[in-house]
Design an enzyme around this catalytic site. Sequence first.
Site, short mmCIF file in Angstrom:
data_model
loop_
_atom_site.label_atom_id
_atom_site.label_comp_id
_atom_site.label_asym_id
_atom_site.label_seq_id
_atom_site.Cartn_x
_atom_site.Cartn_y
_atom_site.Cartn_z
N HIS B 326 1.05 -1.19 -0.07
CA HIS B 326 -0.02 -0.22 -0.03
C HIS B 326 0.76 1.13 0.10
O HIS B 326 0.50 2.36 -0.48
CB HIS B 326 -1.09 0.04 1.13
N GLY B 327 1.95 0.99 0.42
CA GLY B 327 2.88 2.34 0.44
C GLY B 327 4.09 2.31 1.32
O GLY B 327 4.28 1.68 2.11
#
Lengths: 303, 477
Positions: B326-327
């Site tokens: 996701h990051g």
Amino acid sequence: MKRFLIKVFLFLIPVLAWFLILGSFADGNTDNYYQHFTSPKPDNMILGSSRAAQGINPNILGKNLPDRKFDNFALTVVDSPYGEIYLGAIKKKLDPKTKDGIFILGVDPWNLSIPKGTDKFSDLPEYNSPLRKLSSYDSKPNYEYLARNFHRTWYHIFRDRESNGKSNAYLHQNGWMEVTVSMKPQEVAEREKDKYADYKKIVAVQHLSKYRLESLEKTIYFLKNYGKVYIVRIPSGKNIKNLEKDYYPQFDNVLLDLSKKSKIPYLNFNSDSEKFQYTDGNHMYKESGKVFTKQIADSIKLK
Amino acid sequence: MLFNSLDFAIFLPIVFGLYWFVTNKNLKFQNVLIVVASYYFYGLWDWRFLGLILFSTVLDYSLGVALGKYEKPNHRKILLWISIITNLGFLGIFKYYNFFLDNFIEVFSVFGYRFSAGSLSIILPVGISFYTFQTLSYTIDVYKNKLEPTKDFVAFAAFVSFFPQLVAGPIERATHLLPQFYKKRHFNYQLASDGIRQILWGLFKKMVVADNCSPIVNEIFANYQNESGSTLVLGAVLFAFQIYGDFSGYSDIAIGTSRLFGFDLMKNFNYPYFSRDIAEFWRRWHISLSTWFRDYLYIPLGGSKGGLWMKIRNTFIIFIVSGFWHGANWTFIFWGTLNALFFLPLLLRETNRSNLDAVALGKLIPNFREFFSILLTFGLVCFAWIFFRAENLSQAFSYIESIFTWNLLSIPPKFPTKEIGFIGILLLFEWMNRTQEHGLEIERFNVWIRRSLYLCVMFLILRYANFGNNEFIYFQF
């Protein structure tokens, strides 16, 4: 397929009707730009940033320079500093049949500056301005503008329309931005303090720009084909005036050189700054704007 | 191009018209049209990264062809690793380079070593995490002989770049989507009209629920130190619905749009907030990503075959990797780890597969036990979302600490009645349809009730949606 298309179309009718009807109510309350893109193509224009938008009143110019109708096409320092995008918008807005127009180009150190670290066209603050993408500049209602730039629910267009009362920042059809705020000294002082702090921050993150000056010059040469061009330095309150002096001490000399080079007058009203009232130290109060506009008209008549 | 933009409202009917009226006689032309439309769709974001998609497409297509030719395991393994290293390499450079560099510098600074390597100014190409996983699934499936390598480059390019799901999924498997590009598509009235309904429902979730919750959530998270405990709880709950409305709304629009062109995409959300435990939640949330990790990571790691501890280890691995996907931020990694921790009691008690059917099947309302389980699960999910939403770990912990104050049980001073109303409508529709494909699949109702409900949803969108550049949250991943 036919059945599908008919059904989809039937459901789309109320949707289209909704947008068409609500969009037709858009006016000077809708936002600070909409009316700029609805007025007919002008042959006399006021250009610059928010100082020009609020400080130069097209009606007063029209009264003092008879047989002329002005359009104030100044937006803000973010959206309409001198550059390729603003020049492109001016080209789209101006009536191409113009022969002896008058063009007033408001200048100050801020609309000739650029943020530090700007090395690409897409980094320019005006890159996301409505001026860049719009194709229609004179249709009313301007659905293209609304669809691309009005980001709230369109019901607000109907709810906040002029017939229900003008907002504090009302954009007239001729492009004059009328700002109605309390001028009680204490409130003005508060706003001045905030504005000065904002500009101190701006000084730290931007610098004077060759690109802006060259763009101003290009704008002048373009407009000279359509009439007379005047560069006008719009004054500000004492504190911001001093800040400008520190930030760009040679500003007037640079502008004078440009005016000589391009053979157009430079009308510098900066020394008169204390004669006017400002809502926040930067923007002229609307009543002072009327006086200031009259002075511009008088100066033009003398040239 | 955003789904909720004027550009898309013009783009979609044009592509639809060309697809069914101009190129409908020839499958190849239809696929070419999809590729051109998809590249145009993506190019409006940033045309500079089109080369990256094209490179990824050419690479995996060529590797697929090569895998079809080579039979020796070692050769095939090399081809597979070229695909994995190249695809994940791009992802690593664009998404994680600065993260690793910053953490590397920080770790060494603890020991007194100072590095002054400046971070590169790298822009994250929109959708890279999604199409990278999609192309990877193709090469892995071909390698495992689950799929015949394609010899149709146009079909493969259309599969990689298919515009409805290019930038934010669902992450399709080559085994499911790619064969659909080989078959002649015929316009299907039922499929297309249900697609329109799903698009409408997606727009409601995104533009009415998510976009109206967004400013309140932003304000609460920005000023959390000055807000009451109850307001902070409200902020977390509203964020839960914001991210759900945003992302599942995107998936609904993507799936609905695909249906208009005769394609069937996998379901990505299955009413996750009605889950009775965290395992059920993860079977219902971002299904295409969860199952991707299950098939291409969890199972290759040994899955649950090696006993309880291997199951626990692998669960932690996929949740941490999922967080990282996701990051490049510790908040996502913590969020992933937290979810794995929530999973732990279910694994230990072996109850992680006890809620496989939809809740309260055949009943109007759940019983008390089910209701309590749903609330508890939702509470855990909201708690984890705080880490997902926070800028950094210290803000997340500080936010949680600020919740537990004396005013936790008070009514929030600025109660968002309108937004709670939208969430109520969302929940009502979804509860009534929890066994259906989407919230607006209401074929069982009388025709006039159906039409009235469509018009009501349309009215809510027109009246309360903001039209503009409200980007989808998942574009940043």
